[in-house]
Scaffold this active site. Structure first.
Site, PDB file in Angstrom:
ATOM      1  CE1 TYR A  74      10.728 -23.097  -2.178  1.00 31.67           C
ATOM      2  CE2 TYR A  74       9.828 -21.400  -3.616  1.00 31.67           C
ATOM      3  CZ  TYR A  74      10.870 -22.225  -3.245  1.00 31.67           C
ATOM      4  OH  TYR A  74      12.054 -22.183  -3.929  1.00 31.67           O
ATOM      5  CG  PHE A 126      34.871 -11.174   9.420  1.00 36.13           C
ATOM      6  CD1 PHE A 126      35.429 -11.516  10.641  1.00 36.13           C
ATOM      7  CD2 PHE A 126      34.018 -12.090   8.809  1.00 36.13           C
ATOM      8  CE1 PHE A 126      35.134 -12.737  11.245  1.00 36.13           C
ATOM      9  CE2 PHE A 126      33.719 -13.302   9.406  1.00 36.13           C
ATOM     10  CZ  PHE A 126      34.281 -13.625  10.629  1.00 36.13           C
ATOM     11  NE  ARG A 384      39.357 -15.579  13.633  1.00 30.93           N
ATOM     12  CZ  ARG A 384      38.348 -15.958  12.832  1.00 30.93           C
ATOM     13  NH1 ARG A 384      37.146 -15.464  12.977  1.00 30.93           N
ATOM     14  NH2 ARG A 384      38.539 -16.836  11.887  1.00 30.93           N
TER      15      ARG A 384
HETATM   16  O1  PLI Z   1      28.872 -16.559   9.929  1.00 28.54           O
HETATM   17  P1  PLI Z   1      27.980 -15.740   9.056  1.00 28.54           P
HETATM   18  O2  PLI Z   1      28.025 -16.134   7.646  1.00 28.54           O
HETATM   19  O3  PLI Z   1      26.588 -15.646   9.568  1.00 28.54           O
HETATM   20  O4  PLI Z   1      28.507 -14.218   9.164  1.00 28.54           O
HETATM   21  C1  PLI Z   1      29.743 -13.833   8.635  1.00 28.54           C
HETATM   22  C2  PLI Z   1      30.310 -12.704   9.437  1.00 28.54           C
HETATM   23  C3  PLI Z   1      30.302 -11.451   8.918  1.00 28.54           C
HETATM   24  N1  PLI Z   1      30.826 -10.387   9.609  1.00 28.54           N
HETATM   25  C4  PLI Z   1      31.362 -10.528  10.828  1.00 28.54           C
HETATM   26  C5  PLI Z   1      31.903  -9.342  11.521  1.00 28.54           C
HETATM   27  C6  PLI Z   1      31.389 -11.777  11.424  1.00 28.54           C
HETATM   28  O5  PLI Z   1      31.898 -11.888  12.644  1.00 28.54           O
HETATM   29  C7  PLI Z   1      30.867 -12.923  10.725  1.00 28.54           C
HETATM   30  C8  PLI Z   1      30.943 -14.226  11.244  1.00 28.54           C
HETATM   31  N2  PLI Z   1      31.650 -14.471  12.326  1.00 28.54           N
HETATM   32  C9  PLI Z   1      31.961 -15.624  12.867  1.00 28.54           C
HETATM   33  C10 PLI Z   1      31.526 -16.935  12.324  1.00 28.54           C
HETATM   34  C11 PLI Z   1      32.763 -15.602  14.074  1.00 28.54           C
HETATM   35  O6  PLI Z   1      33.020 -16.655  14.665  1.00 28.54           O
HETATM   36  O7  PLI Z   1      33.156 -14.495  14.467  1.00 28.54           O
END
Ligand code: PLI
Length: 459
Positions: A74, A126, A384
């Site tokens: 832990y 983002f 997107r």
């Molecule tokens: O999906 P996470 O929570 O691990 O990360 C979030 C995230 C932050 N910044 C950027 C630039 C991303 O591309 C991002 C997550 N992107 C996803 C899930 C994607 O499909 O692009």
């Protein structure tokens, strides 16, 4: 046909996961049941899954071996120390706070670094990043160069920050009106576009002048480093490792989604140099994520991440990664299919405005195109555009981004060039029949991050 521009996979495949394709009739039922939202399609109904490069990486034999030496204590897991050492060595930051994934790090950073009413300028938004900034009272301001909003114009570093826009914001709001500059490497929603070292240095210098902090979204930093090596003067002979290190030397810290360039399936972290900020982050990580020595990850995940990070900076790996994506983009371009240029690091982005000129943006062309690609080919992609952009928090009106895109995102080390050929051919066929793509309208619209679970019907 494949030629020397595209290197062969720098690995042998020793474990495989079978995929099958259901027929068109079945896909028609699936896409309707999913409300024309590719996020709501089950994995078993997908032939080639280009929804995202997030958490979809194939791990190496060494990473799987690392899984077996997970220390699931832990507190004080030895795998945390391995991850910490690796991040400190590669990125050069003093402190690291592990989180369950990137948005966990964004949540903590936004909590501790934004005062309500402060601006957070960034090189394009983002989804989750902006959400956490706004949820903590911040106001996002897009300061990316104008060229980034133009899908056709060539710029070697389309992710760059426009220094005049940043200066104008500082002049207008004062340095105290700015929480920090959020600089993403690469810029996902601009098409996986990189930022140059020159730009990073200039942003640092300007922020130093005004005492403003700079935090990077490091999510695809290794891909960014490859573009610097390829395109920026003086970097051709530098190692990816050295370039990554130099990139972060111009930042005060970063958030990282471990699900992309770390070559793992889960995880993330937050880094910083400031001791006081680190203390605050450690106080919050126990509230939202877990102990500061695991932050929502299992010990085995931290081990796989430490090993994955070292693999990600290997020259053969990253060259193949970028060029496999480029291969798909080149095939589409040769057939005249409109895509964002130059081709970015993690994905090829179809320009739905040019693909479906018969649809207005309110008819959700990118959402409609993504649904239709699935129907025709079993290939899953992601919208997107206006759906992902959501609504303005104050006016309730749709954000209407200039870029209305469908992302063909390539998971790392998962598919071969033959898969890319199938994807390209399916999309080229659909492009010949593009007028038949019908617009969509919402029948269910969630209030937050609506693209994940919204439902649509054909107009
Ligand atoms: O999906 P996470 O929570 O691990 O990360 C979030 C995230 C932050 N910044 C950027 C630039 C991303 O591309 C991002 C997550 N992107 C996803 C899930 C994607 O499909 O692009």
């Amino acid at each position: 046909m494949l030629d020397k521009r595209y290197p062969a996979e720098p690995f042998r495949i020793k474990s495989v996961e079978p995929v099958t394709m259901i027929n068109r009739e079945q896909r028609e039922e699936v896409v309707k049941k999913a409300g024309y939202n590719t996020f709501l399609i089950d994995s078993k109904d997908v032939y080639i899954d280009l929804l995202t490069d997030s958490g979809t990486n194939a791990m190496s034999d060494r990473q799987w071996a690392g899984i077996m030496v997970g220390d699931e204590a832990y507190a004080g897991s030895r795998n945390f120390y391995h991850l910490q050492e690796t991040v400190q060595e590669l990125f050069g930051f003093k402190h690291i706070v592990p989180t369950h994934q990137g948005r966990g790090a964004e949540n903590i950073l936004s909590h501790i670094a934004i005062k309500p009413g402060q601006y957070v300028p960034g090189n394009m938004y983002f989804t989750t990043t902006r959400y956490h900034q706004e949820a903590n009272g911040g106001i996002f301001k897009d300061i990316i160069i104008d060229d980034a909003h133009d899908s056709i114009k060539y710029h070697p570093f389309k992710g760059n920050i426009d220094l005049n826009k940043l200066q104008a914001l500082i002049d207008e709001k004062g340095p105290e009106g700015i929480a920090y500059v959020c600089l993403a490497v690469t810029v996902n929603l601009a098409g996986g576009q990189p930022v140059s070292i020159e730009n990073m240095k200039a942003v640092r210098a300007l922020c130093n002048k005004h005492g403003i902090r700079v935090f990077y979204d490091a999510t695809r930093c290794v891909e960014n480093a490859y573009f610097i090596k390829e395109r920026e003067e003086g970097y051709a002979d530098k190692s990816i490792k050295d370039i990554v290190h130099e990139m972060f030397s111009y930042a005060d810290g970063c958030t990282m989604s471990g699900k992309k360039d770390c070559l793992t399936n889960i995880g993330g972290f937050l880094c910083m140099n400031d001791d006081d900020l680190f203390l605050e982050a450690k106080e919050l990580v126990v509230v939202y994520e877990g102990m500061p020595s695991y932050g929502g990850m299992a010990g085995r995940d931290m081990e796989a991440m430490a090993i994955g990070l070292k693999e990600s900076i290997q020259e053969e790996y990253i060259e193949h990664r970028i060029k496999q994506v480029r291969y798909l983009g080149d095939r589409l371009l040769e057939a005249g299919v409109p895509i964002v240029e130059p081709i970015g690091g993690h994905a090829v982005f179809l320009d739905a405005r040019r693909f479906c000129p018969h649809l207005t943006q309110e008819e959700l062309p990118a959402q409609a195109l993504a649904a239709r690609i699935y129907l025709e080919s079993g290939v899953r992609t992601m919208e997107r555009g206006i759906v992902s952009a959501g609504r303005d928090k104050n006016t309730g009106k749709n954000h209407a981004p200039k870029l209305e895109l469908v992302r063909l995102t390539i998971p790392r080390r998962v598919y071969t060039y033959a898969h890319m050929d199938i994807v390209a051919e399916s999309i080229i066929d659909l492009y010949k029949n593009k007028e038949s793509i019908r617009g969509l309208r919402f029948i269910y619209e969630p209030k937050m991050l609506r693209f994940f679970t919204a439902r649509f019907e054909e107009i």
